[in-house]
Design a protein around this motif. Structure first.
Motif, PDB file in Angstrom:
ATOM      1  N   LEU A 153       0.848  -1.194   0.000  1.00 21.78           N
ATOM      2  CA  LEU A 153       0.000   0.000   0.000  1.00 21.78           C
ATOM      3  C   LEU A 153       0.885   1.244   0.000  1.00 21.78           C
ATOM      4  N   GLU A 154       0.319   2.334  -0.472  1.00 25.53           N
ATOM      5  CA  GLU A 154       1.127   3.517  -0.815  1.00 25.53           C
ATOM      6  C   GLU A 154       1.869   4.124   0.374  1.00 25.53           C
ATOM      7  N   ASP A 155       3.154   4.392   0.122  1.00 23.39           N
ATOM      8  CA  ASP A 155       4.040   5.064   1.058  1.00 23.39           C
ATOM      9  C   ASP A 155       5.202   5.605   0.236  1.00 23.39           C
ATOM     10  N   GLU A 156       5.518   6.876   0.384  1.00 26.42           N
ATOM     11  CA  GLU A 156       6.543   7.491  -0.471  1.00 26.42           C
ATOM     12  C   GLU A 156       7.929   6.899  -0.263  1.00 26.42           C
ATOM     13  N   ASN A 157       8.149   6.235   0.865  1.00 23.29           N
ATOM     14  CA  ASN A 157       9.443   5.603   1.129  1.00 23.29           C
ATOM     15  C   ASN A 157       9.452   4.112   0.817  1.00 23.29           C
ATOM     16  N   HIS A 158       8.403   3.654   0.139  1.00 25.29           N
ATOM     17  CA  HIS A 158       8.286   2.247  -0.232  1.00 25.29           C
ATOM     18  C   HIS A 158       8.478   2.147  -1.746  1.00 25.29           C
ATOM     19  N   TYR A 159       9.616   1.605  -2.173  1.00 21.04           N
ATOM     20  CA  TYR A 159       9.924   1.632  -3.603  1.00 21.04           C
ATOM     21  C   TYR A 159      10.902   0.518  -3.982  1.00 21.04           C
ATOM     22  N   THR A 160      11.007   0.278  -5.278  1.00 20.88           N
ATOM     23  CA  THR A 160      11.989  -0.648  -5.829  1.00 20.88           C
ATOM     24  C   THR A 160      12.331  -0.178  -7.234  1.00 20.88           C
ATOM     25  N   THR A 161      13.054  -1.005  -7.969  1.00 22.91           N
ATOM     26  CA  THR A 161      13.331  -0.767  -9.389  1.00 22.91           C
ATOM     27  C   THR A 161      13.015  -2.064 -10.137  1.00 22.91           C
ATOM     28  N   ALA A 162      12.866  -1.962 -11.434  1.00 20.15           N
ATOM     29  CA  ALA A 162      12.618  -3.168 -12.226  1.00 20.15           C
ATOM     30  C   ALA A 162      13.792  -4.143 -12.086  1.00 20.15           C
ATOM     31  N   TYR A 163      15.001  -3.606 -12.040  1.00 20.94           N
ATOM     32  CA  TYR A 163      16.192  -4.449 -11.881  1.00 20.94           C
ATOM     33  C   TYR A 163      16.159  -5.181 -10.537  1.00 20.94           C
ATOM     34  N   ASP A 164      15.895  -4.453  -9.469  1.00 20.34           N
ATOM     35  CA  ASP A 164      15.853  -5.067  -8.138  1.00 20.34           C
ATOM     36  C   ASP A 164      14.732  -6.093  -8.034  1.00 20.34           C
ATOM     37  N   LEU A 165      13.586  -5.766  -8.612  1.00 19.41           N
ATOM     38  CA  LEU A 165      12.459  -6.694  -8.571  1.00 19.41           C
ATOM     39  C   LEU A 165      12.785  -7.972  -9.339  1.00 19.41           C
ATOM     40  N   GLY A 166      13.600  -7.845 -10.373  1.00 24.52           N
ATOM     41  CA  GLY A 166      14.077  -9.028 -11.087  1.00 24.52           C
ATOM     42  C   GLY A 166      14.956  -9.902 -10.198  1.00 24.52           C
ATOM     43  N   LEU A 167      15.850  -9.282  -9.438  1.00 24.63           N
ATOM     44  CA  LEU A 167      16.710 -10.025  -8.521  1.00 24.63           C
ATOM     45  C   LEU A 167      15.890 -10.718  -7.438  1.00 24.63           C
ATOM     46  N   ILE A 168      14.912  -9.991  -6.893  1.00 23.87           N
ATOM     47  CA  ILE A 168      14.065 -10.532  -5.824  1.00 23.87           C
ATOM     48  C   ILE A 168      13.248 -11.716  -6.335  1.00 23.87           C
ATOM     49  N   THR A 169      12.667 -11.564  -7.512  1.00 21.75           N
ATOM     50  CA  THR A 169      11.840 -12.631  -8.077  1.00 21.75           C
ATOM     51  C   THR A 169      12.676 -13.856  -8.399  1.00 21.75           C
ATOM     52  N   ARG A 170      13.847 -13.627  -8.964  1.00 20.91           N
ATOM     53  CA  ARG A 170      14.741 -14.749  -9.285  1.00 20.91           C
ATOM     54  C   ARG A 170      15.112 -15.514  -8.021  1.00 20.91           C
ATOM     55  N   GLU A 171      15.407 -14.804  -6.943  1.00 21.22           N
ATOM     56  CA  GLU A 171      15.743 -15.442  -5.678  1.00 21.22           C
ATOM     57  C   GLU A 171      14.542 -16.229  -5.146  1.00 21.22           C
ATOM     58  N   ALA A 172      13.356 -15.642  -5.230  1.00 15.91           N
ATOM     59  CA  ALA A 172      12.152 -16.311  -4.733  1.00 15.91           C
ATOM     60  C   ALA A 172      11.857 -17.592  -5.510  1.00 15.91           C
ATOM     61  N   LEU A 173      12.099 -17.571  -6.819  1.00 14.97           N
ATOM     62  CA  LEU A 173      11.802 -18.725  -7.649  1.00 14.97           C
ATOM     63  C   LEU A 173      12.771 -19.896  -7.436  1.00 14.97           C
ATOM     64  N   LYS A 174      13.803 -19.664  -6.653  1.00 13.51           N
ATOM     65  CA  LYS A 174      14.688 -20.761  -6.267  1.00 13.51           C
ATOM     66  C   LYS A 174      14.038 -21.622  -5.182  1.00 13.51           C
ATOM     67  N   ASN A 175      13.006 -21.081  -4.547  1.00 14.71           N
ATOM     68  CA  ASN A 175      12.297 -21.770  -3.471  1.00 14.71           C
ATOM     69  C   ASN A 175      11.153 -22.596  -4.064  1.00 14.71           C
ATOM     70  N   ASP A 176      11.168 -23.900  -3.859  1.00 16.68           N
ATOM     71  CA  ASP A 176      10.171 -24.782  -4.466  1.00 16.68           C
ATOM     72  C   ASP A 176       8.753 -24.477  -3.992  1.00 16.68           C
ATOM     73  N   ASP A 177       8.592 -24.138  -2.716  1.00 17.54           N
ATOM     74  CA  ASP A 177       7.256 -23.810  -2.199  1.00 17.54           C
ATOM     75  C   ASP A 177       6.722 -22.541  -2.852  1.00 17.54           C
ATOM     76  N   PHE A 178       7.587 -21.567  -3.022  1.00 15.15           N
ATOM     77  CA  PHE A 178       7.177 -20.324  -3.686  1.00 15.15           C
ATOM     78  C   PHE A 178       6.730 -20.614  -5.113  1.00 15.15           C
ATOM     79  N   LYS A 179       7.520 -21.406  -5.850  1.00 19.25           N
ATOM     80  CA  LYS A 179       7.184 -21.744  -7.234  1.00 19.25           C
ATOM     81  C   LYS A 179       5.829 -22.434  -7.320  1.00 19.25           C
ATOM     82  N   GLU A 180       5.573 -23.340  -6.390  1.00 16.92           N
ATOM     83  CA  GLU A 180       4.308 -24.069  -6.397  1.00 16.92           C
ATOM     84  C   GLU A 180       3.132 -23.132  -6.129  1.00 16.92           C
ATOM     85  N   ILE A 181       3.313 -22.208  -5.183  1.00 18.53           N
ATOM     86  CA  ILE A 181       2.229 -21.288  -4.827  1.00 18.53           C
ATOM     87  C   ILE A 181       1.885 -20.380  -6.001  1.00 18.53           C
ATOM     88  N   VAL A 182       2.880 -19.708  -6.570  1.00 18.75           N
ATOM     89  CA  VAL A 182       2.589 -18.697  -7.597  1.00 18.75           C
ATOM     90  C   VAL A 182       2.142 -19.298  -8.923  1.00 18.75           C
TER      91      VAL A 182
END
Length: 362
Positions: A153-182
């Motif tokens: 939810l909106e907060d001016e100090n809550h942010y990321t970048t497309a590059y960072d979100l790519g790193l985060i998603t790649r890390e998450a997809l290494k987790n089998d439970d995460f992959k199964e859920i999404v």
């Protein structure tokens, strides 16, 4: 007539090739296409621009919860987490619900109430959980990201970048439970009511090989989407931030990746590289192997421009444990580093005792 048909066919073929090999144009404020296995980035648009990311925040929320929580643990709902603003799975005071069901509610239905309850349970309170989120971001190199809540939810100090979100998603997809859920189109939770969760991510239905990941929307962030698909053993993730044409643009990026790049095997996990001379050890030579495999997405013409370098010492002194990092193997494309991994000892080598050393020298 036959001549005209040939000319038209050639024109159509030229147009198809032109579309396939040119970078796609998208409406996003920022975008990225990344290969999950290697981490190679195949497309960028303003990749380091700091932007709000709405509920794609929950990718990190789920990852931190999976790494620190227990899926089967039952969590009792506190009054303060009932009726959280925005998307909801409609938890109610006194209800007992498992972390697993909460995570499905978080990622499929984008429940903000689920996010708050997860954070409070996993870390003891939401502030400590947010600290875990930010620490995890730094750990994986997402240095232009800051979380102030677990839901987006909106907060001016809550942010990321497309590059960072790519790193985060790649890390998450290494987790089998995460992959199964999404990748789940739906989930039936163990609840008395509101127990059916239907995935909001249309990628799972609309795109061939679609297997994740998360939608997001607020007025300030606009429409944000992280889409994943796997074809021929290659999993790609496309990301768009603040994009009114979010699904179509993510599909454009995925099409671009699958049309132009193919997985190219360079070396396998545990592949022998060379023997290193051992001084005063229980073995004269120690075999060195790779600790991961390397499969890179490459265009056909790129293959001839790949160069692999090995960085290892000429000799080593024991004791050396099995799996000890001894050097690096690096892959370059046109002189630019695109992948690197460790080289490790295949076996253990013990140090010779004093008397054995003396006997050997004599």
């Amino acid at each position: 007539m036959k001549f005209k048909t040939v000319i038209i066919s050639l024109i159509i073929l030229f147009l198809i090739n032109s579309i396939s090999y040119s970078s796609p144009e998208i409406d996003a404020e920022s975008g990225l296409l990344i290969d999950v296995k290697s981490g190679r980035i195949l497309y960028t648009l303003n990749p380091h621009k700091k932007l709000p990311m709405a509920s794609t925040t929950k990718i990190m929320t789920a990852l931190v919860a999976l790494e620190n929580g227990k899926l089967d643990e039952k969590i009792k709902v506190k009054k303060e987490f009932v009726g959280v603003e925005g998307s909801s799975i409609y938890i109610y005071e006194g209800e007992e619900i498992s972390l697993k069901d909460l995570l499905y509610g978080l990622m499929l239905r984008s429940g903000n109430d689920a996010a708050m309850l997860i954070a409070d349970n996993v870390a003891g309170d939401t502030d400590k959980f947010i600290e875990l989120m930010n620490n995890k971001a730094k750990e994986i190199g997402a240095l232009n990201t800051n979380f102030t809540n677990p839901h987006g939810l909106e907060d001016e100090n809550h942010y990321t970048t497309a590059y960072d979100l790519g790193l985060i998603t790649r890390e998450a997809l290494k987790n089998d439970d995460f992959k199964e859920i999404v990748s789940s189109k739906s989930w039936t939770a163990d609840r008395d009511k509101n127990n059916y969760f239907y995935n909001k991510n249309k990628t799972l239905w609309q795109y061939e090989g679609g297997d994740g990941v998360k939608t997001g929307y607020t007025k300030r962030a606009g429409r944000c989407l992280v889409s994943s698909a796997t074809r021929s053993g290659m999993q790609l993730v496309s990301i768009v931030l603040n994009d009114g044409n979010w699904f179509n643009d993510c599909y454009k990026l995925l099409d671009y990746g699958f049309d132009n790049y193919k997985p190219y095997f360079l070396y396998d996990e545990g592949q022998f590289i060379k023997n290193i001379k051992v001084e005063d050890g229980s073995k004269e030579y120690l075999p060195v192997v790779t600790n991961t495999s390397c499969i890179l997405p490459l265009k056909e013409k790129e293959k001839e421009n790949i160069k692999i370098t090995i960085d290892l010492p000429e000799k080593i002194t024991p004791p050396i444990k099995e799996g000890k990092v001894l050097g690096k193997i690096s892959v370059y494309l046109n002189g630019k580093l695109i992948y690197a991994s460790d080289l490790i000892s295949k076996e253990e080598v013990k140090e010779l005792n004093f008397f054995t050393k003396l006997k050997k020298s004599l």
